[in-house]
Design a protein around this motif. Structure first.
Motif, PDB file in Angstrom:
ATOM      1  N   UNK A  95     -16.155   3.253  -2.597  1.00  0.00           N
ATOM      2  CA  UNK A  95     -15.601   2.691  -1.369  1.00  0.00           C
ATOM      3  C   UNK A  95     -15.289   1.209  -1.520  1.00  0.00           C
ATOM      4  N   UNK A  96     -16.071   0.482  -2.317  1.00  0.00           N
ATOM      5  CA  UNK A  96     -15.813  -0.942  -2.524  1.00  0.00           C
ATOM      6  C   UNK A  96     -14.519  -1.147  -3.299  1.00  0.00           C
ATOM      7  N   UNK A  97     -14.239  -0.262  -4.268  1.00  0.00           N
ATOM      8  CA  UNK A  97     -12.975  -0.371  -5.009  1.00  0.00           C
ATOM      9  C   UNK A  97     -11.789  -0.074  -4.105  1.00  0.00           C
ATOM     10  N   UNK A  98     -11.937   0.915  -3.247  1.00  0.00           N
ATOM     11  CA  UNK A  98     -10.846   1.248  -2.322  1.00  0.00           C
ATOM     12  C   UNK A  98     -10.616   0.101  -1.352  1.00  0.00           C
ATOM     13  N   UNK A  99     -11.709  -0.484  -0.828  1.00  0.00           N
ATOM     14  CA  UNK A  99     -11.566  -1.604   0.103  1.00  0.00           C
ATOM     15  C   UNK A  99     -10.927  -2.817  -0.579  1.00  0.00           C
ATOM     16  N   UNK A 100     -11.299  -3.067  -1.833  1.00  0.00           N
ATOM     17  CA  UNK A 100     -10.698  -4.185  -2.573  1.00  0.00           C
ATOM     18  C   UNK A 100      -9.206  -3.954  -2.775  1.00  0.00           C
ATOM     19  N   UNK A 101      -8.855  -2.687  -3.072  1.00  0.00           N
ATOM     20  CA  UNK A 101      -7.424  -2.364  -3.245  1.00  0.00           C
ATOM     21  C   UNK A 101      -6.666  -2.553  -1.948  1.00  0.00           C
ATOM     22  N   UNK A 102      -7.257  -2.165  -0.829  1.00  0.00           N
ATOM     23  CA  UNK A 102      -6.597  -2.321   0.469  1.00  0.00           C
ATOM     24  C   UNK A 102      -6.460  -3.789   0.845  1.00  0.00           C
ATOM     25  N   UNK A 103      -7.495  -4.573   0.583  1.00  0.00           N
ATOM     26  CA  UNK A 103      -7.435  -6.011   0.872  1.00  0.00           C
ATOM     27  C   UNK A 103      -6.388  -6.693  -0.001  1.00  0.00           C
ATOM     28  N   UNK A 104      -6.258  -6.210  -1.246  1.00  0.00           N
ATOM     29  CA  UNK A 104      -5.216  -6.751  -2.111  1.00  0.00           C
ATOM     30  C   UNK A 104      -3.830  -6.441  -1.587  1.00  0.00           C
ATOM     31  N   UNK A 105      -3.684  -5.273  -0.940  1.00  0.00           N
ATOM     32  CA  UNK A 105      -2.391  -4.902  -0.354  1.00  0.00           C
ATOM     33  C   UNK A 105      -2.012  -5.842   0.785  1.00  0.00           C
ATOM     34  N   UNK A 106      -3.012  -6.309   1.546  1.00  0.00           N
ATOM     35  CA  UNK A 106      -2.720  -7.217   2.669  1.00  0.00           C
ATOM     36  C   UNK A 106      -2.189  -8.569   2.198  1.00  0.00           C
ATOM     37  N   UNK A 107      -2.487  -8.948   0.947  1.00  0.00           N
ATOM     38  CA  UNK A 107      -1.971 -10.218   0.420  1.00  0.00           C
ATOM     39  C   UNK A 107      -0.466 -10.174   0.236  1.00  0.00           C
ATOM     40  N   UNK A 150       1.529  -7.598   1.732  1.00  0.00           N
ATOM     41  CA  UNK A 150       2.169  -6.919   2.854  1.00  0.00           C
ATOM     42  C   UNK A 150       1.515  -7.386   4.149  1.00  0.00           C
ATOM     43  N   UNK A 151       2.188  -8.266   4.868  1.00  0.00           N
ATOM     44  CA  UNK A 151       1.600  -8.869   6.073  1.00  0.00           C
ATOM     45  C   UNK A 151       1.581  -7.903   7.250  1.00  0.00           C
ATOM     46  N   UNK A 152       2.239  -6.762   7.142  1.00  0.00           N
ATOM     47  CA  UNK A 152       2.266  -5.799   8.249  1.00  0.00           C
ATOM     48  C   UNK A 152       1.081  -4.846   8.217  1.00  0.00           C
ATOM     49  N   UNK A 153       0.200  -4.996   7.218  1.00  0.00           N
ATOM     50  CA  UNK A 153      -0.995  -4.149   7.107  1.00  0.00           C
ATOM     51  C   UNK A 153      -2.238  -5.011   7.266  1.00  0.00           C
ATOM     52  N   UNK A 154      -3.205  -4.518   8.051  1.00  0.00           N
ATOM     53  CA  UNK A 154      -4.486  -5.193   8.229  1.00  0.00           C
ATOM     54  C   UNK A 154      -5.607  -4.213   7.927  1.00  0.00           C
ATOM     55  N   UNK A 155      -6.700  -4.720   7.381  1.00  0.00           N
ATOM     56  CA  UNK A 155      -7.832  -3.880   6.995  1.00  0.00           C
ATOM     57  C   UNK A 155      -9.114  -4.471   7.578  1.00  0.00           C
ATOM     58  N   UNK A 156      -9.928  -3.607   8.172  1.00  0.00           N
ATOM     59  CA  UNK A 156     -11.220  -4.017   8.712  1.00  0.00           C
ATOM     60  C   UNK A 156     -12.290  -3.024   8.286  1.00  0.00           C
ATOM     61  N   UNK A 184     -19.566   3.106  10.250  1.00  0.00           N
ATOM     62  CA  UNK A 184     -19.893   3.612   8.919  1.00  0.00           C
ATOM     63  C   UNK A 184     -19.449   2.591   7.870  1.00  0.00           C
ATOM     64  N   UNK A 185     -20.398   2.081   7.096  1.00  0.00           N
ATOM     65  CA  UNK A 185     -20.093   1.054   6.103  1.00  0.00           C
ATOM     66  C   UNK A 185     -19.224   1.592   4.967  1.00  0.00           C
ATOM     67  N   UNK A 186     -19.204   2.922   4.779  1.00  0.00           N
ATOM     68  CA  UNK A 186     -18.418   3.523   3.710  1.00  0.00           C
ATOM     69  C   UNK A 186     -16.934   3.641   4.075  1.00  0.00           C
ATOM     70  N   UNK A 187     -16.608   3.403   5.331  1.00  0.00           N
ATOM     71  CA  UNK A 187     -15.235   3.597   5.794  1.00  0.00           C
ATOM     72  C   UNK A 187     -14.525   2.263   6.024  1.00  0.00           C
ATOM     73  N   UNK A 188     -13.213   2.309   5.918  1.00  0.00           N
ATOM     74  CA  UNK A 188     -12.369   1.153   6.226  1.00  0.00           C
ATOM     75  C   UNK A 188     -11.318   1.581   7.233  1.00  0.00           C
TER      76      UNK A 188
END
Length: 291
Positions: free
Chosen positions: A1-13, A15-21, A26-30
């Protein structure tokens, strides 16, 4: 899940139309915020091809509270379609999807009709593939944000499709699928691996139906006239991530791996699903009684 979250956060750099929280429950979910099924579908497909595995929960429209009133976004939809399909489009948008027809202009020179609607953004989930099928690909749909309005209530029951759900694990057999295909549209073909709780097709009635797609034909020493009869199966209905996001019900999730994309029930146990369904019916009945 940490790798997936890192990949999603990298996408926000990029693509400004995507946000991740981080998910609060559940700590395993984004939680990913985007601009509709197409954008999220492209992101998920890119990550799948990069080797990521994930499960996707049903999409939700962002709502807000204004002076204690729940508000949701509404959109203006313009549909240009062949005149013979105009009634079909009106029925699709003004029924369970809570749309309101504002204007209807018929052009006799090219046989086209322009329809304009006001509709909650929720009502457009899954509408693209549906209208393409209903109009044989002749409809051109455009929509844009209008304003936030008071919550329009629950969508109609007709938007929740009945599903054919596998009750067994194994390899799907042609013999078993030949009897299941009479009950709806299949998403799999003989030889595909299935498991209990996996959605293998769309039921032609309301509600879900448990089926056994791995059942093999019993072998005997007795010859039969119909033994060598060739079994014909129609080709399965294949959907990509974007289409599944708008198609899935509230009790389902999409399982995405580099090799496959599957739709399954969030609760794999059939008994637990039946108990949850009875509980939901009681809650809905209680809400109707209050009204």
């Amino acid at each position: 899940s940490s790798r997936i979250r890192s990949r999603l956060l990298g996408e926000t750099d990029n693509n400004v139309t995507i946000a991740v929280q981080k998910c609060e429950t559940d700590a395993e979910k984004s939680t990913v915020f985007g601009r509709g099924e197409l954008q999220l579908g492209i992101l998920i497909e890119q990550m799948r091809r990069e080797g990521f595995e994930m499960v996707i929960s049903p999409p939700k429209i962002l709502t807000s509270l204004v002076d204690g009133v729940k508000m949701e976004p509404f959109e203006e939809v313009t549909v240009d379609v062949d005149t013979e399909y105009a009634g079909t489009v009106v029925n699709a948008l003004t029924g369970d999807r809570k749309g309101v027809l504002l204007d209807m202009q018929e052009n006799s020179t090219d046989g086209k009709t322009r329809l304009m609607f006001d509709i909650p953004s929720r009502g457009l989930l899954g509408f693209g593939p549906e209208v393409a099928t209903l109009t044989r690909g002749t409809a051109v749909v455009n929509h844009c944000f209008l304003e936030d309005r008071a919550y329009a209530g629950n969508m109609g029951d007709g938007l929740e499709k009945g599903k054919l759900v596998s009750s067994e694990q194994g390899k799907a057999s042609q013999y078993a699928l030949s009897s299941i295909v009479e009950r709806g549209t299949l998403f799999i073909q003989p030889g595909d691996m299935v498991y209990a709780g996996m959605v293998i097709g769309e039921y032609n009635r309301a509600g879900d139906l448990e089926v056994n797609p791995v059942r093999a034909k019993a072998t005997t020493n007795v010859r039969s006239v119909n033994k060598e009869e060739k079994i014909y199966l129609p080709p399965p209905k294949l959907m990509n991530v974007e289409e599944l996001i708008g198609y899935m019900n509230e009790d389902e999730i999409i399982e995405v791996t580099p090799k496959s994309i599957r739709l399954r029930k969030a609760e794999l146990d059939a008994g637990a699903r039946q108990r949850q369904a009875r509980s939901r019916k009681k809650q809905m009945k209680a809400l109707k009684d209050k009204k």
